[in-house]
Design an enzyme around this catalytic site. Sequence first.
Site: not given
Length: 678
Positions: A360, A363, A381, A477
């Site tokens: 994924g 952001g 991440k 967000d």
Amino acid sequence: MSLSLFFVILLPCFPLFSSAKPLYPDCALQYNCGSIQNITYPFTGSNRPVYCGPPEFQLNCRSDSMTEITVNSQNYRVLNIDQKQNKLTLARSDYYNNVCPHEYTNTTLNSAVFTFPTNLEKLTIFYGCSSVETLIKPINQLLCNVSGVSTTAYYFIGPVPSDPILHIIECDVSVEVPVFKTVTLSLALSSISLEDALMQGFDVVYKNPYDGACSKCLNFGGECGFDSNLNEPICICGDKLCDVQGNSTKSVGLGIGIAIGGAGIVGILVTILYCHFVHKKKKQIDYSKSQKVLLGAPSSKVLSSANTSSAISQSQSIPSFPYSKSVDPEKGSTYFGVQVFSYQELEEATNNFDPSREIGDGGFGTVYYGQLNDGRIVAVKRLYENNITRVKQFLNEVEILTHLEHDNLVKLYGCTSRRSRELLLVYEYIPNGTVADHLHGKRAKYSSLSWSVRLGIAVETADALAYLHASDVIHRDVKTTNILLDNDFRVKVADFGLSRLFPTDVTHVSTAPQGTLGYVDPEYYQCYQLTDKSDVYSFGVVLVELISAKQAVDVNRHRMDINLANMAINKIQNKTLHELVDPSLGYERDYNIKKMITAVAELAFRCLQQEKEMRPGMGEVLKVLKEIKNEDLSLRKAEVLDMSADDVGLLKSEPPPISPESNETDKCVSDQSQPHSI
């Protein structure tokens, strides 16, 4: 000559023994000074003489308004005294309105009398730091000017990382001060200053070692006192010392004749007291020397390590922890309480960041599937780029997630250190993708979420956001790609890179526009003002996505429907909700589902109001969604609206919120006397 000396020694005693005034008056009086009122034994000071309690509890009233107490030669402001719970709230006098004192001493207590409760956290301040390697000015940096010399200082909350991302190369000295755990989140997110945090002080629990003797005295009808010369408690009855055992009382109104008759004994006692004083003074000097050795000279070039407990020590002193450059900086270290991983370990865990393991978009970075050496499955991440903005977001996410805990918030396991090749975040692995995946992404091709699952997602997401807002945090967000799902379709809200603590003393935060197109509050575009209602607007878009399975922005739709929020408002007002609803939900076939979808649409309509004052708070949103989930619509005050042609009921008829592309402007009326740039 000996006779003269004898009378010189006794001369000061004559007024004492010959006076008719009682020897121990006024112990029934209370200590009052400024906000500290009605204080009794074991405390002394002001109009309560020193013999009315042990010396450890002597208070000093400064300027008739401020109380201080001295513990282990350190002065503290007394902010509050709770005699029912035996608790003091203290603040370091040298740190009050000042974070750069001239002398650096740790916070130490006499453990036989004072102990730290569990509501505290250790805060360490490093002074005289030579340099820092970092891409940005860290939020925990201080500039001190002592005696005309400017130096850099830094503070850390909890255990000090042995290799923090903001790496301190060399500092002269460290000082440890306890602070309330309740203020550490605000401090970590910079909503309050270090000075404010220190001025709020900390609690200590006190214990009088002579409580047993005092209880006997009170039962006898006397007033508790203390003889500092004999270092023992006394019981005072008027102008006499009480004998709590019931023997004859000792008169203290003795005359000169008795004094002279006992002159020999008095002389011996004076000699003994003199020796006692000398011995006591020597012990104080020895103790002072030992403290200097413990704390180290300012030029000792020490740095605290991370391998210590986060709880404040209840021993007599809080020691410093010397830093050794020989220690492996990426083994067992922590940063803001989370584990620091080596780059090599995470590279191995993700098979060298194999593209096939990408799960994924986080952001501001790509997220990879990984497995640690200890067997844990994690999501790693990786930043897109190491610029200043990305590093700020990285630090922000670490600081926020380490201070929040909720079943529907993703858990952060750790991060890499400054010395690693890249800045990486390590999370718990959530295996079932994002809500966006299931609604209109690759997972939507194979299965469609039922209405009950979608409603559960709405409730749990609202629960997480309501928790954030109650913790004074704005996510900033909120979108379906930031709502993760486990195998049981339980929600985990993620991606806090843009989040900020919302100050409780202002109505908004002024900021440059950030967030994701299609979810951003229209008022935010116009005024650049962020409030918790901005999250509410974004959540309203999420509700419409759950109803429609459509993307928040789709340029392939009609020009008026590109923005999903505008499309939803138009459909609802034109009584064509059925054109918006995902056909797979059974809206036309199942009356109960139709009622619930209609109710959620009404709630989304309220969340999407252009003016933030018209939107509900997240607490109310959560309450309404729970009522809908329980199919207990009768509890709702608002009328349940049905958008079909056959049913009665209209939603509000106000015009739809303008889109960000509109030329219309809205007046920004908020008070801007205290803008907070983030």
